[in-house]
Design a protein around this motif. Sequence first.
Motif, mmCIF file in Angstrom:
data_model
loop_
_atom_site.group_PDB
_atom_site.id
_atom_site.type_symbol
_atom_site.label_atom_id
_atom_site.label_comp_id
_atom_site.label_asym_id
_atom_site.label_seq_id
_atom_site.Cartn_x
_atom_site.Cartn_y
_atom_site.Cartn_z
ATOM 1 N N ASN A 5 0.794 -1.225 0.000
ATOM 2 C CA ASN A 5 0.000 0.000 0.000
ATOM 3 C C ASN A 5 0.830 1.281 0.000
ATOM 4 O O ASN A 5 0.298 2.350 -0.315
ATOM 5 C CB ASN A 5 -0.925 0.006 1.226
ATOM 6 C CG ASN A 5 -1.957 -1.101 1.173
ATOM 7 O OD1 ASN A 5 -2.957 -1.009 0.466
ATOM 8 N ND2 ASN A 5 -1.727 -2.174 1.921
ATOM 9 N N SER B 135 -7.156 -2.489 -2.988
ATOM 10 C CA SER B 135 -7.328 -1.763 -1.727
ATOM 11 C C SER B 135 -7.069 -2.697 -0.554
ATOM 12 O O SER B 135 -7.071 -3.931 -0.691
ATOM 13 C CB SER B 135 -8.735 -1.182 -1.633
ATOM 14 O OG SER B 135 -9.697 -2.223 -1.608
ATOM 15 N N THR B 136 -6.863 -2.100 0.611
ATOM 16 C CA THR B 136 -6.615 -2.903 1.816
ATOM 17 C C THR B 136 -7.800 -3.805 2.123
ATOM 18 O O THR B 136 -7.624 -4.961 2.544
ATOM 19 C CB THR B 136 -6.325 -1.981 3.012
ATOM 20 O OG1 THR B 136 -5.231 -1.112 2.702
ATOM 21 C CG2 THR B 136 -5.996 -2.784 4.256
ATOM 22 N N ARG B 137 -9.009 -3.318 1.907
ATOM 23 C CA ARG B 137 -10.203 -4.123 2.161
ATOM 24 C C ARG B 137 -10.230 -5.355 1.265
ATOM 25 O O ARG B 137 -10.529 -6.476 1.732
ATOM 26 C CB ARG B 137 -11.452 -3.264 1.934
ATOM 27 C CG ARG B 137 -12.763 -3.971 2.242
ATOM 28 C CD ARG B 137 -13.957 -3.072 1.923
ATOM 29 N NE ARG B 137 -15.213 -3.709 2.256
ATOM 30 C CZ ARG B 137 -15.798 -3.619 3.437
ATOM 31 N NH1 ARG B 137 -15.227 -2.900 4.402
ATOM 32 N NH2 ARG B 137 -16.946 -4.232 3.681
ATOM 33 N N GLU B 138 -9.913 -5.181 0.003
ATOM 34 C CA GLU B 138 -9.891 -6.314 -0.912
ATOM 35 C C GLU B 138 -8.784 -7.299 -0.557
ATOM 36 O O GLU B 138 -8.967 -8.517 -0.649
ATOM 37 C CB GLU B 138 -9.712 -5.808 -2.344
ATOM 38 C CG GLU B 138 -10.899 -5.005 -2.873
ATOM 39 C CD GLU B 138 -10.624 -4.437 -4.251
ATOM 40 O OE1 GLU B 138 -9.450 -4.502 -4.692
ATOM 41 O OE2 GLU B 138 -11.566 -3.934 -4.884
ATOM 42 N N GLN B 139 -7.641 -6.781 -0.153
ATOM 43 C CA GLN B 139 -6.541 -7.664 0.243
ATOM 44 C C GLN B 139 -6.912 -8.486 1.479
ATOM 45 O O GLN B 139 -6.614 -9.688 1.549
ATOM 46 C CB GLN B 139 -5.289 -6.838 0.522
ATOM 47 C CG GLN B 139 -4.708 -6.165 -0.711
ATOM 48 C CD GLN B 139 -3.469 -5.361 -0.380
ATOM 49 O OE1 GLN B 139 -2.623 -5.772 0.406
ATOM 50 N NE2 GLN B 139 -3.349 -4.183 -0.975
ATOM 51 N N CYS B 140 -7.551 -7.857 2.450
ATOM 52 C CA CYS B 140 -7.971 -8.581 3.653
ATOM 53 C C CYS B 140 -8.997 -9.659 3.304
ATOM 54 O O CYS B 140 -8.972 -10.766 3.867
ATOM 55 C CB CYS B 140 -8.556 -7.614 4.675
ATOM 56 S SG CYS B 140 -7.353 -6.478 5.416
ATOM 57 N N GLY B 141 -9.902 -9.345 2.362
ATOM 58 C CA GLY B 141 -10.878 -10.340 1.935
ATOM 59 C C GLY B 141 -10.218 -11.535 1.277
ATOM 60 O O GLY B 141 -10.612 -12.692 1.515
ATOM 61 N N GLU B 142 -9.206 -11.300 0.440
ATOM 62 C CA GLU B 142 -8.488 -12.395 -0.199
ATOM 63 C C GLU B 142 -7.752 -13.252 0.831
ATOM 64 O O GLU B 142 -7.746 -14.494 0.736
ATOM 65 C CB GLU B 142 -7.490 -11.832 -1.216
ATOM 66 C CG GLU B 142 -8.151 -11.180 -2.429
ATOM 67 C CD GLU B 142 -7.120 -10.617 -3.392
ATOM 68 O OE1 GLU B 142 -5.908 -10.783 -3.116
ATOM 69 O OE2 GLU B 142 -7.522 -10.023 -4.408
ATOM 70 N N TRP C 50 -8.596 -13.654 3.998
ATOM 71 C CA TRP C 50 -9.580 -14.405 4.768
ATOM 72 C C TRP C 50 -10.099 -15.602 3.974
ATOM 73 O O TRP C 50 -10.229 -16.705 4.519
ATOM 74 C CB TRP C 50 -10.732 -13.494 5.173
ATOM 75 C CG TRP C 50 -11.840 -14.218 5.896
ATOM 76 C CD1 TRP C 50 -13.080 -14.500 5.431
ATOM 77 C CD2 TRP C 50 -11.773 -14.750 7.224
ATOM 78 N NE1 TRP C 50 -13.814 -15.174 6.378
ATOM 79 C CE2 TRP C 50 -13.027 -15.350 7.488
ATOM 80 C CE3 TRP C 50 -10.780 -14.770 8.198
ATOM 81 C CZ2 TRP C 50 -13.296 -15.971 8.691
ATOM 82 C CZ3 TRP C 50 -11.049 -15.403 9.408
ATOM 83 C CH2 TRP C 50 -12.303 -15.983 9.641
#
Length: 262
Positions: free
Chosen positions: A30, A208-215, A217
């Motif tokens: 990021n 984005s950080t949100r998408e990375q965290c979703g991947e 998880w």
Amino acid sequence: NASEAQQTTISSLKSLPSTFKLAFGFLSDNVPLAGYRRKSYMLLGWAIASLSMIVLLTFSDLSVEAIALNNEQTMNGDGSSGRYLLRHLQSSTSEFGEQTNIVGAPPSIPFLSFTLLMFGSGFWFADVMGDSLVAEKAKLEPESSRGHLQSTCYACRFFGLMIAAPLSTVIYSKYGPQSVVMLMAGLPSLILPLIYNLKEKKDVDVASTREQCGEIWNTVCSRAVWQPMGFVYLYNVLQVGNAAWKQFLKTVLNFTSNQLNS
């Protein structure tokens, strides 16, 4: 002459940065450095690791004579033998009549802990960048041979550890800690030009950080991931280092460094 508690603290501080590997990865994804997400941080990590060992060498004496003198002062409560050895070393002259260098002091426990912490931080920062590069290159492999690159890299890493562990033990036993620290300072510096010439795309768009965290998880929820990950976690939790036992082997049973590492 560190106590058991101090040895445990130093070992914990040395490996503490490895627990922040996920944070290192997020930072490089990021916040690109000079437009690059990998090689800039890898350069920074190895530079920190090398610089920390240079600082340790510069501001402390790791020679065999200094360690022996410190041991004498510790074993003799009044330090009489240590003072005699120090006076002998200070007054000794070369064949040309020039006075030799006065032996300095070994590093203090806080100073040694700090330098090892910085070395570990730089090492694990560079390690995360290396793993990221391997994972990115592995995606370009053909379907039939996918995974060979990662397997080869890990095999080379553990082969290097198998060679470095006994070799460093022999060097430490024969030449003292100063030689080992010099290697720890010099080897990272040698690979800096190679990292600088590493080809990497500049200013690449990232999720984005949100998408990375979703991947992350979704990956962790996969049975093929969480089962071996849980096993590795439990295995490491139960492998608690026993500094008291190691100290007993060294001080009471007089184990050498070679025997301890064996």
